[in-house]
Every structure is written in structure tokens, then in C-alpha cells.
Design a protein around this motif. Structure first.
Motif, PDB file in Angstrom:
ATOM      1  N   ASN A  80       0.897  -1.037   0.035  1.00  0.00           N
ATOM      2  CA  ASN A  80      -0.063  -0.179   0.010  1.00  0.00           C
ATOM      3  C   ASN A  80       0.898   1.490  -0.013  1.00  0.00           C
ATOM      4  OD1 ASN A  80      -2.187  -1.546   0.091  1.00  0.00           O
ATOM      5  ND2 ASN A  80      -3.005  -1.312   2.136  1.00  0.00           N
ATOM      6  N   GLU A  81       1.921   1.259   0.984  1.00  0.00           N
ATOM      7  CA  GLU A  81       2.903   2.314   0.878  1.00  0.00           C
ATOM      8  C   GLU A  81       3.279   2.508  -0.845  1.00  0.00           C
ATOM      9  OE1 GLU A  81       5.672   1.498   3.684  1.00  0.00           O
ATOM     10  OE2 GLU A  81       4.592   2.448   5.242  1.00  0.00           O
ATOM     11  N   TRP A  82       3.865   1.464  -1.355  1.00  0.00           N
ATOM     12  CA  TRP A  82       4.484   1.329  -2.582  1.00  0.00           C
ATOM     13  C   TRP A  82       3.288   2.187  -3.491  1.00  0.00           C
ATOM     14  CZ3 TRP A  82       3.262  -0.294  -7.575  1.00  0.00           C
ATOM     15  CH2 TRP A  82       4.335  -0.263  -8.473  1.00  0.00           C
ATOM     16  N   ILE A  83       2.127   1.705  -3.442  1.00  0.00           N
ATOM     17  CA  ILE A  83       1.170   2.234  -4.228  1.00  0.00           C
ATOM     18  C   ILE A  83       0.729   3.665  -4.107  1.00  0.00           C
ATOM     19  CG2 ILE A  83      -1.514   2.181  -4.827  1.00  0.00           C
ATOM     20  CD1 ILE A  83      -1.317  -0.948  -4.295  1.00  0.00           C
ATOM     21  N   SER A  84       0.882   4.007  -2.835  1.00  0.00           N
ATOM     22  CA  SER A  84       0.645   5.467  -2.395  1.00  0.00           C
ATOM     23  C   SER A  84       1.634   6.397  -3.009  1.00  0.00           C
ATOM     24  CB  SER A  84       0.235   5.517  -0.886  1.00  0.00           C
ATOM     25  OG  SER A  84      -0.742   5.100  -0.496  1.00  0.00           O
ATOM     26  N   SER A  85       2.831   5.933  -2.973  1.00  0.00           N
ATOM     27  CA  SER A  85       4.169   6.760  -3.407  1.00  0.00           C
ATOM     28  C   SER A  85       4.276   6.636  -4.853  1.00  0.00           C
ATOM     29  CB  SER A  85       5.237   6.274  -2.402  1.00  0.00           C
ATOM     30  OG  SER A  85       5.737   5.111  -3.196  1.00  0.00           O
ATOM     31  N   ASN A  86       3.315   5.852  -5.644  1.00  0.00           N
ATOM     32  CA  ASN A  86       3.507   5.543  -6.905  1.00  0.00           C
ATOM     33  C   ASN A  86       4.660   5.181  -7.403  1.00  0.00           C
ATOM     34  OD1 ASN A  86       2.592   5.975  -9.782  1.00  0.00           O
ATOM     35  ND2 ASN A  86       3.256   7.851 -10.058  1.00  0.00           N
ATOM     36  N   GLY A  87       5.304   4.173  -6.400  1.00  0.00           N
ATOM     37  CA  GLY A  87       6.341   3.637  -6.813  1.00  0.00           C
ATOM     38  C   GLY A  87       7.609   4.330  -6.392  1.00  0.00           C
ATOM     39  N   ASN A  88       7.411   5.234  -5.523  1.00  0.00           N
ATOM     40  CA  ASN A  88       8.999   6.248  -5.290  1.00  0.00           C
ATOM     41  C   ASN A  88       9.438   5.578  -3.961  1.00  0.00           C
ATOM     42  OD1 ASN A  88       8.758   7.902  -7.481  1.00  0.00           O
ATOM     43  ND2 ASN A  88       7.433   9.175  -6.229  1.00  0.00           N
ATOM     44  N   ILE A  89       8.581   4.614  -3.147  1.00  0.00           N
ATOM     45  CA  ILE A  89       9.371   4.067  -2.099  1.00  0.00           C
ATOM     46  C   ILE A  89       9.422   2.416  -2.753  1.00  0.00           C
ATOM     47  CG2 ILE A  89       8.722   3.132   0.277  1.00  0.00           C
ATOM     48  CD1 ILE A  89       7.084   5.441   0.763  1.00  0.00           C
ATOM     49  N   PRO A  90      10.634   2.271  -2.934  1.00  0.00           N
ATOM     50  CA  PRO A  90      10.915   0.872  -3.570  1.00  0.00           C
ATOM     51  C   PRO A  90      10.667  -0.251  -2.517  1.00  0.00           C
ATOM     52  CG  PRO A  90      12.853   1.916  -3.260  1.00  0.00           C
ATOM     53  CD  PRO A  90      11.876   2.803  -2.894  1.00  0.00           C
ATOM     54  N   PHE A  91      10.508  -1.405  -3.093  1.00  0.00           N
ATOM     55  CA  PHE A  91      10.481  -2.536  -2.056  1.00  0.00           C
ATOM     56  C   PHE A  91      11.802  -3.045  -1.833  1.00  0.00           C
ATOM     57  CE2 PHE A  91       6.499  -3.645  -4.956  1.00  0.00           C
ATOM     58  CZ  PHE A  91       5.724  -3.482  -3.671  1.00  0.00           C
ATOM     59  N   THR A  92      12.199  -3.673  -0.668  1.00  0.00           N
ATOM     60  CA  THR A  92      13.446  -3.784  -0.225  1.00  0.00           C
ATOM     61  C   THR A  92      14.051  -4.812  -1.162  1.00  0.00           C
ATOM     62  OG1 THR A  92      12.542  -3.942   2.029  1.00  0.00           O
ATOM     63  CG2 THR A  92      14.857  -4.983   1.649  1.00  0.00           C
ATOM     64  N   ASN A  93      13.458  -5.698  -1.695  1.00  0.00           N
ATOM     65  CA  ASN A  93      14.106  -6.697  -2.761  1.00  0.00           C
ATOM     66  C   ASN A  93      14.083  -6.199  -4.124  1.00  0.00           C
ATOM     67  OD1 ASN A  93      14.866  -8.855  -0.796  1.00  0.00           O
ATOM     68  ND2 ASN A  93      12.558  -8.845  -0.392  1.00  0.00           N
ATOM     69  N   ASN A  94      15.354  -6.412  -4.842  1.00  0.00           N
ATOM     70  CA  ASN A  94      15.279  -6.509  -6.419  1.00  0.00           C
ATOM     71  C   ASN A  94      14.439  -7.598  -6.838  1.00  0.00           C
ATOM     72  OD1 ASN A  94      17.099  -8.529  -6.037  1.00  0.00           O
ATOM     73  ND2 ASN A  94      18.964  -7.237  -6.321  1.00  0.00           N
ATOM     74  N   LYS A  95      14.539  -7.696  -8.209  1.00  0.00           N
ATOM     75  CA  LYS A  95      13.590  -8.752  -8.709  1.00  0.00           C
ATOM     76  C   LYS A  95      14.358 -10.205  -8.413  1.00  0.00           C
ATOM     77  CE  LYS A  95      12.413 -10.582 -13.232  1.00  0.00           C
ATOM     78  NZ  LYS A  95      12.407 -10.549 -14.881  1.00  0.00           N
ATOM     79  N   GLU A  96      15.601 -10.282  -8.505  1.00  0.00           N
ATOM     80  CA  GLU A  96      16.100 -11.577  -8.185  1.00  0.00           C
ATOM     81  C   GLU A  96      15.798 -12.043  -6.736  1.00  0.00           C
ATOM     82  OE1 GLU A  96      20.640 -13.937  -7.874  1.00  0.00           O
ATOM     83  OE2 GLU A  96      20.403 -11.762  -8.637  1.00  0.00           O
ATOM     84  N   GLY A  97      15.832 -10.913  -5.876  1.00  0.00           N
ATOM     85  CA  GLY A  97      15.655 -11.376  -4.398  1.00  0.00           C
ATOM     86  C   GLY A  97      14.171 -11.466  -4.215  1.00  0.00           C
ATOM     87  N   GLN A  98      13.547 -10.979  -4.780  1.00  0.00           N
ATOM     88  CA  GLN A  98      11.974 -11.039  -4.787  1.00  0.00           C
ATOM     89  C   GLN A  98      11.583 -12.461  -5.298  1.00  0.00           C
ATOM     90  OE1 GLN A  98       9.665  -8.943  -2.881  1.00  0.00           O
ATOM     91  NE2 GLN A  98       8.651 -10.804  -2.908  1.00  0.00           N
ATOM     92  N   ILE A  99      12.098 -12.849  -6.396  1.00  0.00           N
ATOM     93  CA  ILE A  99      11.911 -14.289  -6.726  1.00  0.00           C
ATOM     94  C   ILE A  99      12.166 -15.247  -5.638  1.00  0.00           C
ATOM     95  CG2 ILE A  99      12.815 -16.201  -8.382  1.00  0.00           C
ATOM     96  CD1 ILE A  99      12.846 -13.911 -10.646  1.00  0.00           C
ATOM     97  N   LYS A 100      13.288 -15.250  -4.974  1.00  0.00           N
ATOM     98  CA  LYS A 100      13.740 -16.090  -4.056  1.00  0.00           C
ATOM     99  C   LYS A 100      12.593 -15.966  -3.036  1.00  0.00           C
ATOM    100  CE  LYS A 100      18.514 -15.947  -4.961  1.00  0.00           C
ATOM    101  NZ  LYS A 100      19.887 -15.650  -4.324  1.00  0.00           N
TER     102      LYS A 100
END
Length: 264
Positions: A184-204
Motif C-alpha cells: 500500500n505504501e508503494w502504491i501511495s508513493s506511485n512506486g517512489n518507495i521501492p520494495f526492499t528486494n530487487n527482482k532476483e531477491g523477490q523471486i527467492k
């Protein structure tokens, strides 16, 4: 679009999100899981984890085009533009809700596909080989949900968002609550608050939660005939993930149009 109606839809959405969290916050263990736990190979969880990781990598790299052959992507995008234009003109509650009705329609069809795929593989006693097909149906359902609400899924950022949705949808307890907050924070910030993981990390992370959640069911699905019971779980989890995806893409859609109205 009618800002008042958008705000009403956001309030309704928040209640639906709270209901989802309340329903899934506790881990529900079945007695049959205790009975079969002694028969599960020690390294099966690691095998599942690795298989999920590889399946995600292959699908994102080469499989999205194959998935898109199962639906008309351009028509979905055109339908969204027509419905968005209609909503701007009519400016009422019904026109805003139409996007959700289309998303739920696609979900129902994909559940039927998942049922055929999962039960068929379970009948044949194919648990681990089912994983790429299982993920393909889930991603197809999420992709179509994204298109119904006017969003893409081709970029790395959108793929991380999808992976985060799948991970959070299967979490319990504090991890579910925290994951929902982060999305929800990512959505509210329009993607300006990135998730902790990059794609490779999020896949794991997503693969890990899938392997933990489906360990017993994929073991059962690997037993011919009896695996039908495990195959039925494909439908259950596909629905669970898609339900959550609809909530989050609806939030993105509503927040986007609320912000646009404020700017105008």
C-alpha cells in the motif's frame, strides 16, 4: 471520474482488504498434514524452492509471450480505454465498478483452467512437474487483472510488484500485515518507495513462501490418483492469489484517478 464515488470505493476496498487479512492471518493446519509429514523426503522443500525459482525466471524471460497467446492482450487494453472513457463521461458508481466485474470474470475462467490443469497432473501423479504450469496460470490471472485496471506487467518494476503480491497473499501473521502495508505504501508513493528486494531477491522470497505453503500438497500431488486431492489445491491457491491481486490493482486504479482528479 467522480471523486466522491472514488473515495467511497476506497473505503469499501479497505474493508475488503481488512477482511482478507483477518481471514488469512492465522495458519490453518490440517490433521492429514501431520500424518503425511513423516513420509516427506528431507530435501523436498529445497527441491520445490529451486523449482519455483527456475520456473519464475524462465516464465519472465521467455514465457510471458506464450501466456499472452491464451488471451487477447490488445483487446484487454482497448476495452480498458473504452471503459475508462465511459467512466469519465458517466461519472457514476456503476461505471467505476465495471472494471472489477471484468477482473472477476477473468478470475472465474482462470480458476476453471487451473482446475483442469491441477487435477489432471494430480491424476498422473505429477507434483513437481506441475509447478511451471501452476505458476503460468497464476501469472496469466494476475496479468489479466493488471490489464483490466489499466496496468502493464512487462517491466522489472511491475514484475517485482506481482511477485510481492504473490508472496504477501500466502503469508500469515505479522508477515501478512507488514507485506500488505509495504504494498500500500508503494502504491501511495506511485512506486517512489521501492520494495526492499530487487527482482532476483523477490523471486527467492516468493519461491520460498510457495514451497513452504505447498510442501504437503505437492507431495500428495506426486502420488498417482491420490494426487487429485493435491491438484485441487492449485485452484484454491490460484483463487487466493488472484483475489488479493484484484484488491491491490483496484487500489492502484482508484489512487491513480483520485490523484488525477486532485491535480485537475
Amino acid at each position: 471520474m467522480n471523486q466522491k464515488e472514488i473515495k467511497k470505493e476506497l473505503l469499501s476496498l479497505e474493508k475488503a482488504e481488512e477482511k482478507y487479512i483477518k481471514k488469512n492471518i492465522q495458519i490453518k493446519e490440517s490433521k492429514w498434514q501431520e500424518k503425511v509429514s513423516r513420509y516427506i523426503p528431507d530435501k523436498l522443500d529445497k527441491t520445490l524452492d529451486t523449482t519455483f525459482c527456475k520456473a519464475f525466471e524462465i516464465i519472465f524471460e521467455k514465457g510471458t509471450g506464450v501466456i499472452e497467446k491464451t488471451y487477447n492482450k490488445e483487446k484487454r487494453k482497448q476495452d480498458f480505454k473504452v471503459n475508462e472513457y465511459s467512466a469519465d463521461l458517466r461519472n457514476n458508481k456503476s461505471s467505476i465498478k465495471k472494471f472489477g466485474r471484468l477482473a472477476f470474470g477473468s478470475k472465474t475462467l482462470n480458476m476453471a483452467v487451473s482446475a483442469v490443469e491441477g487435477i489432471g497432473m494430480g491424476f498422473a501423479g505429477m507434483g513437481i512437474p506441475d509447478i511451471p504450469l501452476f505458476l503460468s496460470v497464476i501469472l496469466k490471472s494476475v496479468y489479466e487483472t493488471a490489464l483490466h485496471y489499466g496496468f502493464g506487467y512487462e517491466t522489472e518494476e511491475e514484475q517485482v510488484f506481482i511477485l510481492k503480491i504473490i508472496e504477501t497473499a500466502l503469508c500469515h501473521g505479522e508477515e501478512l500485515v507488514q507485506g500488505d502495508i509495504e504494498i500500500n505504501e508503494w502504491i501511495s508513493s506511485n512506486g517512489n518507495i521501492p520494495f526492499t528486494n530487487n527482482k532476483e531477491g523477490q523471486i527467492k522470497r516468493t519461491s520460498l513462501i510457495l514451497s513452504e505453503e505447498l510442501l504437503y500438497l505437492k507431495f500428495i500431488q506426486g502420488i498417482p490418483i491420490a494426487g487429485i486431492a493435491g491438484g485441487v489445491s492449485d485452484v484454491i491457491y490460484q483463487k487466493k492469489i488472484t483475489d488479493y491481486a484484484i484488491l491491490k490493482y483496484k487500489r492502484r486504479f482508484l489512487m491513480k484517478h483520485l490523484e488525477e482528479d486532485v491535480v485537475l
